[in-house]
Design a protein around this motif. Structure first.
Motif, PDB file in Angstrom:
ATOM      1  N   GLU A   1      47.564  33.461  34.240  1.00  0.00           N
ATOM      2  CA  GLU A   1      48.038  32.177  34.595  1.00  0.00           C
ATOM      3  C   GLU A   1      47.286  31.201  33.832  1.00  0.00           C
ATOM      4  O   GLU A   1      46.098  31.472  33.521  1.00  0.00           O
ATOM      5  CB  GLU A   1      48.236  31.809  36.174  1.00  0.00           C
ATOM      6  N   PRO A   2      47.791  29.835  33.578  1.00  0.00           N
ATOM      7  CA  PRO A   2      46.833  28.942  32.673  1.00  0.00           C
ATOM      8  C   PRO A   2      45.550  28.597  33.598  1.00  0.00           C
ATOM      9  O   PRO A   2      45.604  28.763  34.961  1.00  0.00           O
ATOM     10  CB  PRO A   2      47.592  27.685  32.676  1.00  0.00           C
ATOM     11  N   ASN A   3      44.333  28.783  32.821  1.00  0.00           N
ATOM     12  CA  ASN A   3      42.921  28.489  33.386  1.00  0.00           C
ATOM     13  C   ASN A   3      42.783  29.510  34.485  1.00  0.00           C
ATOM     14  O   ASN A   3      42.025  29.344  35.428  1.00  0.00           O
ATOM     15  CB  ASN A   3      43.025  27.154  34.211  1.00  0.00           C
ATOM     16  N   GLU A   4      43.338  30.567  34.437  1.00  0.00           N
ATOM     17  CA  GLU A   4      42.822  31.596  35.518  1.00  0.00           C
ATOM     18  C   GLU A   4      41.663  32.199  35.334  1.00  0.00           C
ATOM     19  O   GLU A   4      40.848  32.444  36.477  1.00  0.00           O
ATOM     20  CB  GLU A   4      43.948  32.917  35.609  1.00  0.00           C
ATOM     21  N   PHE A   5      40.995  32.291  34.086  1.00  0.00           N
ATOM     22  CA  PHE A   5      39.716  32.920  33.925  1.00  0.00           C
ATOM     23  C   PHE A   5      38.722  31.818  33.974  1.00  0.00           C
ATOM     24  O   PHE A   5      38.923  30.759  33.269  1.00  0.00           O
ATOM     25  CB  PHE A   5      39.810  33.753  32.692  1.00  0.00           C
ATOM     26  N   ILE A   6      37.434  32.045  34.459  1.00  0.00           N
ATOM     27  CA  ILE A   6      36.274  30.816  34.464  1.00  0.00           C
ATOM     28  C   ILE A   6      35.386  31.666  33.817  1.00  0.00           C
ATOM     29  O   ILE A   6      35.438  32.687  33.840  1.00  0.00           O
ATOM     30  CB  ILE A   6      36.062  30.545  35.731  1.00  0.00           C
TER      31      ILE A   6
ATOM     32  N   HIS B   1      33.987  36.429  31.453  1.00  0.00           N
ATOM     33  CA  HIS B   1      34.992  35.649  32.308  1.00  0.00           C
ATOM     34  C   HIS B   1      35.379  36.412  33.596  1.00  0.00           C
ATOM     35  O   HIS B   1      35.142  37.608  33.878  1.00  0.00           O
ATOM     36  CB  HIS B   1      36.335  35.650  31.588  1.00  0.00           C
TER      37      HIS B   1
ATOM     38  N   SER C   1      38.186  36.486  37.056  1.00  0.00           N
ATOM     39  CA  SER C   1      39.582  35.792  37.634  1.00  0.00           C
ATOM     40  C   SER C   1      39.408  36.034  39.192  1.00  0.00           C
ATOM     41  O   SER C   1      39.321  37.235  39.300  1.00  0.00           O
ATOM     42  CB  SER C   1      40.792  36.584  36.912  1.00  0.00           C
TER      43      SER C   1
ATOM     44  N   CYS D   1      42.139  37.771  29.134  1.00  0.00           N
ATOM     45  CA  CYS D   1      41.292  36.310  28.539  1.00  0.00           C
ATOM     46  C   CYS D   1      41.262  36.692  26.777  1.00  0.00           C
ATOM     47  O   CYS D   1      40.130  36.023  26.521  1.00  0.00           O
ATOM     48  CB  CYS D   1      40.044  35.822  29.315  1.00  0.00           C
TER      49      CYS D   1
ATOM     50  N   GLU E   1      40.755  33.399  24.993  1.00  0.00           N
ATOM     51  CA  GLU E   1      39.598  32.892  25.171  1.00  0.00           C
ATOM     52  C   GLU E   1      38.383  33.575  24.493  1.00  0.00           C
ATOM     53  O   GLU E   1      37.540  32.971  23.993  1.00  0.00           O
ATOM     54  CB  GLU E   1      39.397  32.368  26.673  1.00  0.00           C
TER      55      GLU E   1
ATOM     56  N   GLN F   1      40.431  23.658  17.053  1.00  0.00           N
ATOM     57  CA  GLN F   1      41.149  22.816  17.883  1.00  0.00           C
ATOM     58  C   GLN F   1      42.481  22.589  17.213  1.00  0.00           C
ATOM     59  O   GLN F   1      43.655  22.389  17.668  1.00  0.00           O
ATOM     60  CB  GLN F   1      40.487  21.457  18.112  1.00  0.00           C
TER      61      GLN F   1
END
Ligand SMILES: O=c1[nH]cnc2c1ncn2[C@H]1C[C@H](O)[C@@H](COP(=O)(O)OP(=O)(O)O)O1
Length: 444
Positions: free
Chosen positions: A247-252, A346, A348, A413, A416, A434
């Motif tokens: 899911e979006p932004n699932e991994f920190i 990362h 999750s 990820c 990322e 970017q």
């Protein structure tokens, strides 16, 4: 993470978390039957008492049994042909694998193999599956703690949602009625190594007959492949638990200082690696890609990096080197990742999954050799469908090339990870990255 050296009375019989005390745990050499025989002789174990979960710790090998890097540094891989020879008074070769004690404070039984049979007695555990009306006396099987992937699948199918909480699993068993006949060895109530429950379960809607063994992920000698037949063409239901789109932004990002913290160390862990070579050779004589970077097309259709799940007792670096040998036929005596090659990790929370990422820099000529060798890898054609180079350039329409590549589906990820590596290895600037991420086709 818990693990267990097979050698009886070995002090490293039970170790918590990866890499503690620098002890390395080696799996038995299943791919070399002659060597396997030598190990079993040394360990005094009969083949019929073996399990794929068995490991022998580094304390039973000599210094000379280990591979060395070109500069002479001891690596974590054993040299081919190495056999455990060191058995001190405290540790003696085991006479039977089925010697786990069942004292309440002895966690050895967490590693009871999936095929270990327990029958019901008063106050003994019952089948975990809700509403199971199994007649008394039917064999019960422990959950497969030694194999997290298998454990994940068993848990998912039986509706046990909290993953890898070993206290919770302590006495959880499942009865014979949930396994299809071909999950068992002939004329035996012992489960085959990669059997998975498939009958009368609450959380499983796949075909009942055919997906009772993991058919796609394993190829070890003892695993039994089930022909799924025409009716279920393409159905790999037994693998449904893995690799769902994040899911979006699932991994920190895990701060480097916290990588070995309990919170992450108790998660499922995997390690992957970006293999790259710097190159200024122009593509089509026009574009300068700056580097050649390898990724893989995986069996599930996603792009990802070579690597995989960390086995019980393995440290990250051993795991990623092992996986690169399996998936890419990488000669790890020549090219191997070390702790210094760590790029980023990362986590999750949702998947309780920690993903560690490494880099391996090689020369361009070596990268070409690595690509060629990959065609002969054990996992080529099954887990890995191809090694690819990333198009690290953008065509004149500002879209084709790298921006298009970034639109693909990436496992875990890995996108990322790619972006973090491009930036930290100074291959692309943050602005260039970017720009590629923001680019879109003018035709759409
Ligand atoms: O390249 C990757 N980068 C980040 N995460 C990844 C990558 N490849 C897979 N994953 C995730 C997906 C899974 O949850 C785990 C383990 O997957 P996999 O590599 O397929 O593991 P095995 O080879 O089957 O051991 O990591």
């Amino acid at each position: 993470m818990l693990l267990n050296c097979t050698v009886e009375n070995c002090e490293n019989k039970l170790v918590k978390r990866n890499g503690i005390n620098g002890v390395i745990f080696h799996r038995l050499p299943w791919d070399d039957l002659e060597l396997l025989d030598k190990w079993l002789k040394a360990l005094k174990i009969k083949k019929c008492n073996t399990s794929h979960y068995m490991t022998v710790c580094s304390e039973h090998f000599t210094e000379n049994d280990y591979k060395r890097s070109p500069s002479g540094v001891k690596l974590t891989d054993l040299l081919h042909g190495a056999v455990p020879t060191i058995f001190t008074d405290n540790s003696k070769p085991q006479t039977s694998f089925f010697t786990y004690r069942r004292k309440s404070n002895d966690l050895g039984h967490l590693f009871a193999k999936q095929s270990e049979i327990r029958t019901r007695e008063n106050n003994d555990p019952v089948c975990f599956v809700p509403n199971c009306r199994t007649p008394t006396g039917l064999p019960l099987y422990n959950f497969p703690f030694g194999d997290k992937r298998l454990l994940h699948i068993w848990s998912k199918r039986t509706g046990l949602s909290t993953m890898y909480d070993t206290d919770l699993y302590l006495n959880i068993t499942i009865c014979k009625s949930h396994f299809h006949d071909n999950c068992f060895h002939e004329n035996s109530m012992q489960l085959k190594p990669y059997a998975i429950p498939s009958i009368d379960l609450i959380d499983y809607s796949g075909p009942p007959d055919n997906c009772c063994l993991i058919t796609s992920l394993y190829s070890e000698e003892n695993s039994v492949m089930t022909n799924t037949g025409d009716r279920t063409w393409g159905w790999l239901g037994s693998t449904e638990a893995f690799g769902r789109l994040p899911e979006p932004n699932e991994f920190i990002v895990i701060p480097k200082s916290q990588i070995h913290c309990e919170k992450y160390a108790n998660s499922t862990q995997a390690a992957h690696c970006l293999i790259y070579a710097e190159s200024n050779e122009k593509v089509f004589g026009i574009y300068n890609p700056r580097a050649s970077i390898l990724m893989q097309l995986r069996y599930d259709g996603y792009f990802g990096f070579p690597g995989g799940l960390i086995d019980s007792g393995e440290d990250f670096v051993t795991a990623v080197n092992r996986e690169m040998a399996e998936e890419m036929n990488l000669d790890t005596t020549i090219h191997s990742v070390s702790h210094d090659d760590h790029v980023i990790s990362h986590w999750s929370e949702k998947k309780n999954l920690a993903l560690h990422f490494y880099k391996l820099k090689v020369k361009m000529t070596e990268l070409i050799e690595i690509e060629k060798r990959a065609l002969l890898a054990r996992d080529y054609g099954s887990e890995v469908l191809g090694t690819i180079r990333i198009p690290l350039y953008t065509l004149g329409d500002h879209y084709r090339g790298f921006p298009v590549f970034l639109k693909h589906n990436f496992i875990g990820c890995s996108k990322e990870q790619l972006i973090a590596a491009l930036s930290s290895l100074n291959i692309l600037t943050p602005e260039e990255i970017q720009l590629a991420l923001n680019a879109h086709s003018k035709n759409v």
